[in-house]
Design a protein around this motif. Structure first.
Motif, mmCIF file in Angstrom:
data_model
loop_
_atom_site.group_PDB
_atom_site.id
_atom_site.type_symbol
_atom_site.label_atom_id
_atom_site.label_comp_id
_atom_site.label_asym_id
_atom_site.label_seq_id
_atom_site.Cartn_x
_atom_site.Cartn_y
_atom_site.Cartn_z
ATOM 1 N N LYS A 105 1.042 -1.079 -0.183
ATOM 2 C CA LYS A 105 0.129 0.068 0.047
ATOM 3 C C LYS A 105 0.962 1.130 -0.088
ATOM 4 N N ASP A 106 2.009 1.311 0.959
ATOM 5 C CA ASP A 106 2.748 2.373 1.069
ATOM 6 C C ASP A 106 3.556 2.873 -0.398
ATOM 7 N N LEU A 107 4.117 1.496 -1.007
ATOM 8 C CA LEU A 107 4.544 1.760 -2.474
ATOM 9 C C LEU A 107 3.555 2.278 -3.289
ATOM 10 N N ILE A 108 2.537 1.878 -3.483
ATOM 11 C CA ILE A 108 1.467 2.122 -4.472
ATOM 12 C C ILE A 108 1.161 3.399 -4.220
ATOM 13 N N GLN A 109 0.996 3.918 -3.107
ATOM 14 C CA GLN A 109 0.527 5.340 -2.758
ATOM 15 C C GLN A 109 1.477 6.252 -3.066
ATOM 16 N N LYS A 110 2.765 5.944 -2.884
ATOM 17 C CA LYS A 110 3.918 6.645 -3.442
ATOM 18 C C LYS A 110 4.130 6.878 -4.916
ATOM 19 N N VAL A 111 3.737 5.857 -5.422
ATOM 20 C CA VAL A 111 4.077 5.885 -6.992
ATOM 21 C C VAL A 111 2.833 6.556 -7.689
ATOM 22 N N LEU A 112 1.612 6.501 -7.090
ATOM 23 C CA LEU A 112 0.622 7.206 -7.522
ATOM 24 C C LEU A 112 0.676 8.782 -7.382
ATOM 25 N N SER A 113 1.104 9.144 -6.321
ATOM 26 C CA SER A 113 1.406 10.334 -6.093
ATOM 27 C C SER A 113 2.513 11.155 -6.900
ATOM 28 N N GLU A 114 3.521 10.538 -7.179
ATOM 29 C CA GLU A 114 4.544 10.866 -8.338
ATOM 30 C C GLU A 114 3.980 10.843 -9.601
ATOM 31 N N THR A 115 3.356 9.769 -9.734
ATOM 32 C CA THR A 115 2.488 9.778 -11.162
ATOM 33 C C THR A 115 1.631 10.982 -11.372
ATOM 34 N N PHE A 116 0.829 11.228 -10.467
ATOM 35 C CA PHE A 116 0.071 12.348 -10.499
ATOM 36 C C PHE A 116 1.020 13.529 -10.671
ATOM 37 N N GLU A 117 1.976 13.795 -10.445
ATOM 38 C CA GLU A 117 3.090 14.794 -10.506
ATOM 39 C C GLU A 117 3.809 14.914 -11.728
ATOM 40 N N GLY A 118 3.612 13.772 -12.444
ATOM 41 C CA GLY A 118 4.099 13.480 -13.703
ATOM 42 C C GLY A 118 5.355 12.924 -13.717
ATOM 43 N N LYS A 119 5.953 12.179 -12.757
ATOM 44 C CA LYS A 119 7.100 11.871 -12.741
ATOM 45 C C LYS A 119 7.002 10.114 -13.289
ATOM 46 N N ALA A 120 7.956 9.653 -13.851
ATOM 47 C CA ALA A 120 8.038 8.413 -14.444
ATOM 48 C C ALA A 120 8.064 7.189 -13.483
ATOM 49 N N VAL A 121 7.259 6.192 -13.774
ATOM 50 C CA VAL A 121 7.390 5.015 -12.823
ATOM 51 C C VAL A 121 8.580 4.041 -12.828
ATOM 52 N N GLU A 122 9.067 4.014 -11.720
ATOM 53 C CA GLU A 122 10.292 2.885 -11.699
ATOM 54 C C GLU A 122 9.836 1.647 -11.340
ATOM 55 N N VAL A 123 10.217 0.965 -12.155
ATOM 56 C CA VAL A 123 9.976 -0.849 -12.033
ATOM 57 C C VAL A 123 10.523 -1.525 -11.037
ATOM 58 N N GLU A 124 11.789 -1.215 -10.786
ATOM 59 C CA GLU A 124 12.543 -2.131 -9.754
ATOM 60 C C GLU A 124 11.753 -2.205 -8.232
ATOM 61 N N PRO A 125 11.238 -1.434 -7.662
ATOM 62 C CA PRO A 125 10.480 -1.401 -6.459
ATOM 63 C C PRO A 125 9.571 -2.526 -6.519
ATOM 64 N N PHE A 126 8.643 -2.338 -7.684
ATOM 65 C CA PHE A 126 7.487 -3.245 -7.973
ATOM 66 C C PHE A 126 7.949 -4.713 -8.104
ATOM 67 N N GLU A 127 9.147 -4.895 -8.767
ATOM 68 C CA GLU A 127 9.579 -6.138 -9.002
ATOM 69 C C GLU A 127 10.051 -6.921 -7.633
ATOM 70 N N HIS A 192 -2.201 -1.995 -12.702
ATOM 71 C CA HIS A 192 -3.261 -2.230 -13.783
ATOM 72 C C HIS A 192 -4.226 -1.110 -13.907
ATOM 73 N N ASP A 193 -4.433 -0.260 -12.725
ATOM 74 C CA ASP A 193 -5.318 0.785 -12.574
ATOM 75 C C ASP A 193 -4.684 2.242 -12.389
ATOM 76 N N ILE A 194 -3.393 2.191 -12.737
ATOM 77 C CA ILE A 194 -2.440 3.397 -12.299
ATOM 78 C C ILE A 194 -3.074 4.938 -13.111
ATOM 79 N N GLY A 195 -3.841 4.387 -14.284
ATOM 80 C CA GLY A 195 -4.258 5.639 -14.971
ATOM 81 C C GLY A 195 -5.601 6.410 -14.200
ATOM 82 N N ASP A 200 -11.038 12.244 -12.517
ATOM 83 C CA ASP A 200 -11.647 13.005 -11.484
ATOM 84 C C ASP A 200 -12.112 12.173 -10.408
ATOM 85 N N SER A 201 -11.634 12.466 -9.210
ATOM 86 C CA SER A 201 -11.936 11.740 -8.044
ATOM 87 C C SER A 201 -13.422 11.772 -7.660
#
Length: 394
Positions: A105-127, A192-195, A200-201
């Motif tokens: 949950k912590d990792l996904i929350q972090k990546v969602l926030s970064e994605t919202f800000e336009g940052k690229a997703v890093e695959v290694e932590p998810f692997e 899968h649902d990162i988009g 709009d929330s």
């Protein structure tokens, strides 16, 4: 309240201290707790006087069914779910499973926030997370299933992503995929649902039915996903497919690309099944959770035009008629959590019982092995059908 004793969800109360609105379940005498035919709420002071004239000194009151203004200091009737004879190994694996869910949950929350800000997703932590998930499934899948069954409608996006990943790993293992493929399935499921982070929330969490225009806006999460996936270095094609195909349909009426038949590979077809199943069995702001059995019926109704029929049957066999973590009612009226199903036939798991649907009260927390009991599962039930919250017993 003085002069009262708690036992199995009931409170022993002196008749002299009874109040109007208290629910008398049984009387107490020299033979112990004795059921009475006219159990129910005290409607008048005359009813109390009648009990006193009958020589009854104490009764057992059901606090849950007593009125709020009856003067009863209600105890916390949710007992600590201490279960006898639970192996140390199981306790440890469940603890690790809980830690894994928090980490995810912590990792996904972090990546969602970064994605919202336009940052690229890093695959290694998810692997790395995927490897931990695979290890947990191989070590004790039942422990992770129990933990993943805990749902919160306020954290749906996070929990849905984790559960889809976990179900894909479980399904892939059932289909005898190798570890590398399981890792790709897990990463795809997590992302899968990162988009949806760009949807709009207010529409995403709308409690009522979406308008046609709102639905079209929600569908844009797949268009957003295409852009995010293309900017994610090192992401496997399998993981991308899972993210971009889980709303496709075999008849070509899905989105975002309207793929048809063999254009959807097996892992893409798996993601469609898993995504729908987990969404149906989750509580959302606009709906209650559905029982797995009811969700299976819907999956089957969507074959063969939307979903792959053979894969749906494989998925049902993989998850089980009564999946670990789901709620069931036994033939004696007790409700419990399917706790262990490994190396067992589908109809005889171990069930952790904690409540009686028949008597509407908590019971002693007991592990029932249906392979060794005369009891059987009467039916699978959804959390919304219960009058109590089962969460503390997971």
């Amino acid at each position: 309240m003085g002069d009262s004793v708690e036992s199995k969800g009931l409170i022993k109360v002196s008749v002299a201290k009874l109040g109007v609105g208290m629910f008398v379940e049984s009387i107490d005498n020299t033979k112990g707790q004795v059921s009475i035919a006219n159990a129910g709420q005290i409607r008048s002071k005359e009813a109390i006087a009648k009990l006193l004239r009958s020589g009854i000194t104490h009764v057992w009151v059901n606090a849950e069914r007593s009125s709020a203004d009856c003067g009863l200091n209600k105890p916390n009737l949710k007992p600590t779910p201490v279960v006898k004879r639970v192996s140390t190994d199981r306790v440890n694996t469940q603890k690790k499973a809980k830690e894994l869910m928090v980490e995810a949950k912590d990792l996904i929350q972090k990546v969602l926030s970064e994605t919202f800000e336009g940052k690229a997703v890093e695959v290694e932590p998810f692997e790395a997370l995927a490897d931990n998930m695979i290890e947990s499934v191989l070590l004790d899948a039942d422990a992770l299933k129990c933990v993943s069954a805990l749902r919160s409608k306020d954290a749906y996006l996070l929990e849905h992503s984790i559960n889809v990943a976990f179900l894909l790993v479980t399904f892939g293992r059932y289909l005898k995929f190798d570890t590398d493929m399981l890792r790709k399935l897990a990463v795809g499921g997590i992302l899968h649902d990162i988009g949806k982070i760009k949807v709009d929330s207010a529409i995403l969490n709308k409690p009522g039915k979406l308008t046609a225009e709102e639905f079209e806006h929600v569908k844009l999460h797949q268009t957003f996903a295409i852009e995010i996936m293309s900017n994610t270095a090192g992401l496997s094609q399998v993981s991308k497919d899972i993210s971009l195909m889980h709303h496709e349909k075999l008849d070509g009426n899905g989105y975002p690309r309207g793929l048809k038949g063999d254009e959807i590979p097996i892992h893409g077809r798996m993601s469609c099944i898993v995504d729908i199943f987990d969404a149906l069995t989750a509580t959302r702001c606009y709906k209650e959770a559905m029982s797995p059995a009811a969700a299976f019926k819907i999956l089957l109704s969507l074959t063969p035009f939307h979903l792959d029929q053979a894969l749906v049957y494989d998925f049902i066999r993989c998850v089980g008629v009564y999946p670990v973590g789901s709620l069931v009612e036994l033939s004696d009226g007790r409700v419990g959590i399917v706790w262990e199903a490994k190396n067992r036939d589908a109809l005889h798991p171990k069930v952790k019982c904690f409540y009686s649907n028949r008597h509407k009260l908590y019971t002693e927390v007991t592990m029932v092995d249906l392979l060794k009991s005369e009891l059987n599962i009467e039916k699978g039930i959804s959390p919304s059908s219960l009058e109590i919250d089962p969460t503390p017993f997971y």
